[in-house]
Scaffold this motif. Structure first.
Motif, PDB file in Angstrom:
ATOM      1  N   VAL A   7       0.844  -1.205   0.000  1.00  8.23           N
ATOM      2  CA  VAL A   7       0.000   0.000   0.000  1.00  8.23           C
ATOM      3  C   VAL A   7       0.875   1.250   0.000  1.00  8.23           C
ATOM      4  O   VAL A   7       0.586   2.212  -0.710  1.00  8.23           O
ATOM      5  CB  VAL A   7      -0.990  -0.015   1.186  1.00  8.23           C
ATOM      6  N   LYS A  11       0.937   4.106  -2.962  1.00  7.39           N
ATOM      7  CA  LYS A  11       0.788   5.535  -2.634  1.00  7.39           C
ATOM      8  C   LYS A  11       1.929   6.328  -3.262  1.00  7.39           C
ATOM      9  O   LYS A  11       1.721   7.406  -3.802  1.00  7.39           O
ATOM     10  CB  LYS A  11       0.745   5.749  -1.124  1.00  7.39           C
ATOM     11  N   GLN A  45      -7.402  -3.855  -1.278  1.00  6.97           N
ATOM     12  CA  GLN A  45      -8.607  -3.137  -1.669  1.00  6.97           C
ATOM     13  C   GLN A  45      -9.236  -2.457  -0.454  1.00  6.97           C
ATOM     14  O   GLN A  45      -9.664  -1.300  -0.537  1.00  6.97           O
ATOM     15  CB  GLN A  45      -9.610  -4.082  -2.341  1.00  6.97           C
ATOM     16  N   LYS A  47      -7.635  -1.531   2.367  1.00 11.77           N
ATOM     17  CA  LYS A  47      -6.749  -0.468   2.859  1.00 11.77           C
ATOM     18  C   LYS A  47      -6.779   0.770   1.961  1.00 11.77           C
ATOM     19  O   LYS A  47      -6.595   1.880   2.435  1.00 11.77           O
ATOM     20  CB  LYS A  47      -5.321  -0.989   2.994  1.00 11.77           C
ATOM     21  N   THR A  48      -7.010   0.581   0.675  1.00 10.73           N
ATOM     22  CA  THR A  48      -7.082   1.726  -0.232  1.00 10.73           C
ATOM     23  C   THR A  48      -8.504   2.264  -0.347  1.00 10.73           C
ATOM     24  O   THR A  48      -8.721   3.301  -0.967  1.00 10.73           O
ATOM     25  CB  THR A  48      -6.564   1.357  -1.636  1.00 10.73           C
ATOM     26  N   THR A  50     -11.007   1.241  -2.105  1.00 13.27           N
ATOM     27  CA  THR A  50     -11.457   1.299  -3.493  1.00 13.27           C
ATOM     28  C   THR A  50     -12.542   0.249  -3.694  1.00 13.27           C
ATOM     29  O   THR A  50     -12.552  -0.786  -3.029  1.00 13.27           O
ATOM     30  CB  THR A  50     -10.283   1.060  -4.467  1.00 13.27           C
ATOM     31  N   LYS A  59      -4.174   8.724  -6.865  1.00 10.12           N
ATOM     32  CA  LYS A  59      -4.142   9.274  -5.517  1.00 10.12           C
ATOM     33  C   LYS A  59      -4.636  10.718  -5.538  1.00 10.12           C
ATOM     34  O   LYS A  59      -4.183  11.524  -6.339  1.00 10.12           O
ATOM     35  CB  LYS A  59      -2.706   9.227  -4.980  1.00 10.12           C
ATOM     36  N   TRP A  64      -8.437   7.714  -2.876  1.00  6.74           N
ATOM     37  CA  TRP A  64      -8.261   7.248  -4.252  1.00  6.74           C
ATOM     38  C   TRP A  64      -9.501   7.549  -5.074  1.00  6.74           C
ATOM     39  O   TRP A  64     -10.616   7.453  -4.574  1.00  6.74           O
ATOM     40  CB  TRP A  64      -7.984   5.744  -4.267  1.00  6.74           C
TER      41      TRP A  64
END
Length: 173
Positions: A7, A11, A45, A47-48, A50, A59, A64
């Motif tokens: 992650v 980033k 997925q 942690k982001t 999305t 970003k 995101w």
């Protein structure tokens, strides 16, 4: 796969795609293509934060956002499979030199230098940190294949070619 490091790497890259095809899962940036276990894809997925797969995300300040960049999963997989196939058939094994490069032209980096039969390869140490266990590297053109399944881009050659210690050591041979 160390998902927390992955992650951080996406980033830093600023754009990524979680790709699903034929029951396989991949993390794609402009610097690497990693094959993932299903649970690792799900962790990344989450942690982001999305929602969709097979689309690029960029970003933004708040997290995101889907990118206008057209995702072409088939082309990505063709490129990935080409690197994996080349590594299997004629990849150049790389050995660790023990040399790290931490900056180049005033820019911080985490480069790890490897040696092969035909020269050196500088690999992003942060990308290597995503991989768990013993790492076996093979150079394939402008990339490195780790453990036969992960494709990593090489860092710029000037970062090691202009390093005075490496130039001095090479001159001794």
């Amino acid at each position: 796969m160390n998902c927390a490091v992955a992650v951080r790497a996406i980033k830093d890259a600023g754009i990524f795609m979680l790709l699903d095809r034929d029951g396989c899962h991949y993390l794609v940036t402009e610097e690497f293509i990693m094959q993932l276990r299903k649970k690792d894809a799900w962790k990344i997925q989450c942690k982001t934060e999305t929602e969709r797969r097979n689309v690029y995300y960029v970003k933004k300040k708040g997290g995101w956002e889907e990118s206008p960049k057209i995702a072409n999963p088939d082309a990505v997989l063709v490129r990935y499979e080409s690197y994996i196939s080349q590594a299997t058939n004629r990849g150049e094994p790389l050995a660790a030199t023990g040399i790290t490069i931490t900056s180049h032209e005033g820019i911080q980096m985490a480069g790890v230098l490897y040696a092969g039969e035909t020269g050196y390869a500088l690999v992003n140490g942060e990308h290597l940190a995503m991989l768990l266990g013993k790492i076996y590297l093979q150079r394939v053109g402008d990339a490195v294949v780790a453990n036969g399944t992960q494709v990593l881009s090489l860092m710029q050659d000037t970062a090691w070619k202009e390093n005075s210690f490496i130039v001095q050591e090479e001159g001794k041979e």
